[in-house]
Design an enzyme around this catalytic site. Structure first.
Site, PDB file in Angstrom:
ATOM      1  N   ASP A   8       3.315   8.627  -1.091  1.00 48.70           N
ATOM      2  CA  ASP A   8       3.790   7.918   0.098  1.00 48.70           C
ATOM      3  C   ASP A   8       4.280   8.964   1.100  1.00 48.70           C
ATOM      4  O   ASP A   8       5.115   9.811   0.756  1.00 48.70           O
ATOM      5  CB  ASP A   8       4.930   6.968  -0.254  1.00 48.70           C
ATOM      6  CG  ASP A   8       4.446   5.750  -1.033  1.00 48.70           C
ATOM      7  OD1 ASP A   8       3.231   5.647  -1.284  1.00 48.70           O
ATOM      8  OD2 ASP A   8       5.295   4.912  -1.388  1.00 48.70           O
ATOM      9  N   ASP A 129       1.365  -7.368   0.128  1.00 48.19           N
ATOM     10  CA  ASP A 129       2.738  -7.019  -0.239  1.00 48.19           C
ATOM     11  C   ASP A 129       3.576  -8.282  -0.121  1.00 48.19           C
ATOM     12  O   ASP A 129       3.585  -8.934   0.930  1.00 48.19           O
ATOM     13  CB  ASP A 129       3.287  -5.937   0.691  1.00 48.19           C
ATOM     14  CG  ASP A 129       2.371  -4.720   0.766  1.00 48.19           C
ATOM     15  OD1 ASP A 129       1.755  -4.394  -0.264  1.00 48.19           O
ATOM     16  OD2 ASP A 129       2.268  -4.124   1.854  1.00 48.19           O
TER      17      ASP A 129
END
Length: 247
Positions: A8, A129
């Site tokens: 990330d 998500d």
């Protein structure tokens, strides 16, 4: 079954968030390219990359870091975060990505996802998500009224290669994957599902190798790898043994 190590990116560095909160970022490696090469050397066969800044901005913000990752590893790379147009998709695929992950645009403009699948067959994944069972967008900053399976079904038969499903309430806190909702999604659509959010230990690896999880393409691991809670050699050996044992 694939174990995807995660990178990330925030401000060009390799970080992990807690519960998707950009203010709770832990820097694990200031050199994402070196991290990508390390994952390859450990035996991983794929790499999952998220441009966190891009997810909030709606356009790529860590291009230099991503390019350096693509040069550092021979492994296929999937990228999500801020990819919102066909031009964005084409530009990234031309730079060497194996597939792009479309999240916010899958909610805002599902027709674009379907068009992208037609134009770039085999290279489009959808990121879903969810928080409290509802889909979140804009880097998890906004909630929608869409249910997870409701959104996933919009792409049945469109050519989406995988759905990356993240339970935001589990992400980055090492409490284990939400197997109930993940397997419900996998049973609810024909598109392969990749589990994300909360993978905490070798127990989760063993869990995803059980027969009822056979529809999963794999799972993404972040913090557990960086913290040493999961040993890469051991985890990959377990997966390899399970593959060899199958008829």
């Amino acid at each position: 079954m694939i174990l995807f190590p995660a990178i990330d990116l925030k401000d060009g560095q390799c970080v992990r968030l807690k519960l998707g909160d950009m203010d709770q970022a832990t820097i694990y490696n200031p050199d994402p390219a070196a991290q990508a090469k390390a994952f390859e050397d450990q035996g991983f066969e794929w790499l999952h990359v998220v441009d966190l800044d891009g997810a909030f901005a709606g356009e790529s913000r860590n291009g230099f870091a991503i390019d350096s990752i693509l040069k550092a590893t021979r492994n296929p790379v999937q990228l999500g975060g801020g990819i919102r147009t066909l031009d964005h998709i084409e530009a990234w695929l031309s730079r060497g990505l194996t597939r792009v992950i479309l999240g916010t645009v899958a909610v805002r403009n599902p027709a674009l996802v379907i068009e992208a699948c037609e134009k770039f067959p085999g290279q489009i994944a959808v990121g879903i998500d969810a928080k409290g069972g509802k889909v979140a967008v804009e880097g998890w900053a906004e909630a929608s009224e869409l249910g997870v399976i409701e959104l996933a079904k919009k792409f049945e038969g469109a050519g989406v290669t995988a759905i990356i499903y993240t339970d935001i309430d589990r992400d980055g806190i090492l409490t284990g994957i939400n197997w109930e909702s993940t397997l419900q999604l996998a049973e609810g659509v024909s598109i392969p599902v990749i589990a994300s959010g909360g993978l905490a230990s070798l127990d989760d690896i063993h869990r995803m190798l059980k027969p009822d999880a056979a529809r999963l393409e794999g799972a993404i691991s972040g913090r557990a790898l960086y913290d040493g809670r999961i040993d890469p050699t051991e985890a990959l050996a377990v997966i390899r043994a399970a593959k060899e044992a199958r008829p």
